[in-house]
Design an enzyme around this catalytic site. Structure first.
Site, PDB file in Angstrom:
ATOM      1  N   ASP A  89      13.983  10.654 -73.349  1.00  0.00           N
ATOM      2  CA  ASP A  89      13.008  11.600 -72.789  1.00  0.00           C
ATOM      3  C   ASP A  89      13.297  11.794 -71.311  1.00  0.00           C
ATOM      4  O   ASP A  89      12.851  11.025 -70.462  1.00  0.00           O
ATOM      5  CB  ASP A  89      11.589  11.088 -72.988  1.00  0.00           C
ATOM      6  CG  ASP A  89      10.540  12.122 -72.575  1.00  0.00           C
ATOM      7  OD1 ASP A  89      10.894  13.080 -71.852  1.00  0.00           O
ATOM      8  OD2 ASP A  89       9.374  11.973 -72.971  1.00  0.00           O
TER       9      ASP A  89
ATOM     10  N   HIS B 103       8.830  12.360 -64.971  1.00  0.00           N
ATOM     11  CA  HIS B 103       8.813  10.908 -64.916  1.00  0.00           C
ATOM     12  C   HIS B 103       9.832  10.321 -63.944  1.00  0.00           C
ATOM     13  O   HIS B 103       9.977   9.098 -63.862  1.00  0.00           O
ATOM     14  CB  HIS B 103       9.045  10.345 -66.313  1.00  0.00           C
ATOM     15  CG  HIS B 103       8.127  10.941 -67.343  1.00  0.00           C
ATOM     16  ND1 HIS B 103       6.765  10.736 -67.335  1.00  0.00           N
ATOM     17  CD2 HIS B 103       8.374  11.775 -68.399  1.00  0.00           C
ATOM     18  CE1 HIS B 103       6.215  11.402 -68.334  1.00  0.00           C
ATOM     19  NE2 HIS B 103       7.169  12.037 -68.993  1.00  0.00           N
TER      20      HIS B 103
ATOM     21  N   ILE C 223       4.997  10.002 -63.006  1.00  0.00           N
ATOM     22  CA  ILE C 223       4.133   9.190 -63.857  1.00  0.00           C
ATOM     23  C   ILE C 223       4.942   8.563 -64.979  1.00  0.00           C
ATOM     24  O   ILE C 223       6.039   9.021 -65.308  1.00  0.00           O
ATOM     25  CB  ILE C 223       2.973  10.026 -64.447  1.00  0.00           C
ATOM     26  CG1 ILE C 223       3.519  11.133 -65.369  1.00  0.00           C
ATOM     27  CG2 ILE C 223       2.117  10.608 -63.331  1.00  0.00           C
ATOM     28  CD1 ILE C 223       2.421  11.930 -66.074  1.00  0.00           C
TER      29      ILE C 223
ATOM     30  N   GLY D 203       3.846   8.751 -71.432  1.00  0.00           N
ATOM     31  CA  GLY D 203       2.765   8.309 -72.295  1.00  0.00           C
ATOM     32  C   GLY D 203       3.270   7.460 -73.447  1.00  0.00           C
ATOM     33  O   GLY D 203       2.634   6.483 -73.852  1.00  0.00           O
TER      34      GLY D 203
END
Length: 285
Positions: free
Chosen positions: A188, A193, A208, A211
């Site tokens: 990903d 990120h 961040i 998830g």
């Protein structure tokens, strides 16, 4: 309209072959914080090839990030900006234990499109089978800000009742400063990120954590704490991403035992226990 619900739902499924090796499994486990302490026999089940077990959440990255949020944005009828997209939730059903090495066929389609007024939610369903039959089914809920309001179906509105009483177990899991950089090597590569400039464009002070990294860390905590470290006991795992996590923070993972299931709530300790995962259920044998 950037999202054409009828076109997205009517589109032919996409099918492709995915494969993975023990190295991919080990990298994923390291990406969700396994291997600490490095010589702990319980951790070696996740990191040492001669003892390797596969945490079921590996399904979300098997094959180098098998269809997820970014791939869902390339489906027919979907044309949106990546900066306005968030992963809203994830559900996984495991049909049998995942092998440490495998080749399988992944079939993906948009299973639902919900109009939330100020946003749209796409449900990307991926079904994976190998020569022995079904392996897993995954549903990724893709939240697209600013794309609702066309008068479509709002989707399910009910949510599980909050678990009653104090949790049966509570654990804390620190997140490395470079956790997102390590996790993204499993496939990903969303710049949200890793790239501070892109993160600011998306409305965040800094990059961040994925998830799905929090998702994997949480399942590992449940397996290790309440399921005796037995990854094969997991039957399904669903969550709603209720808030963001920043690398360097600490997760507080609260668990409630129920018959055949564990209810879970996850928060970020450093931000006054800000909710991170909600409506989280691990069903097990």
């Amino acid at each position: 309209m950037p999202i054409d619900a009828a076109k997205a739902l009517a589109a032919e499924p996409r099918t492709g072959e995915i494969s993975w090796t023990p190295k991919d499994v080990q990298l994923y486990h390291l990406g969700i914080g396994a291997g600490v302490p490095a010589t702990d026999p319980d951790e070696l089940r996740y990191t040492l090839e001669s003892r390797l077990h596969v945490l079921p959440s590996f399904a979300t990255v098997a094959g180098g990030g098998s269809p997820g949020v970014i791939s869902g944005l390339s489906m027919p009828g979907v044309e949106v900006e990546l900066a306005r997209v968030l992963h809203g939730g994830q559900a996984l059903t495991v049909h049998r234990p995942l092998p440490v090495r495998g080749t399988a066929t992944a079939t993906s389609r948009i299973a639902a499109v919900h109009d939330k007024g100020t946003a749209a939610v796409l449900v990307l369903r991926t079904e994976v089978t190998d020569a022995d039959g079904p392996l897993w089914t995954g549903d990724a809920r893709i939240f697209v800000r600013g794309e609702g309001g066309w008068g479509g179906d709002r989707g399910p509105s009910t949510r599980p009742a909050e678990p009653a009483g104090p949790p049966d177990r509570t654990v804390e899991r620190p997140i490395r400063e470079d956790q997102a950089l390590l996790y993204r090597l499993s496939g990903d590569y969303n710049p949200l990120h890793a790239d501070p400039g892109f993160a600011r464009l998306a409305g965040f002070d800094r990059p961040i954590l994925h998830g799905l990294c929090t998702y994997g860390m949480t399942l590992k905590a449940v397996v290790d704490t309440l399921l005796g470290g037995d990854v094969t006991r997991v039957r399904s795992y669903s969550t709603r991403f209720a808030g963001v996590v920043y690398p360097g923070e600490t997760l507080r993972i609260r668990m409630w035992r129920q018959e055949g299931a564990v209810r879970v709530a996850v928060s970020a300790i450093e931000r006054d226990d800000a909710p991170v995962l909600a409506d989280t259920v691990v069903e097990h044998t």
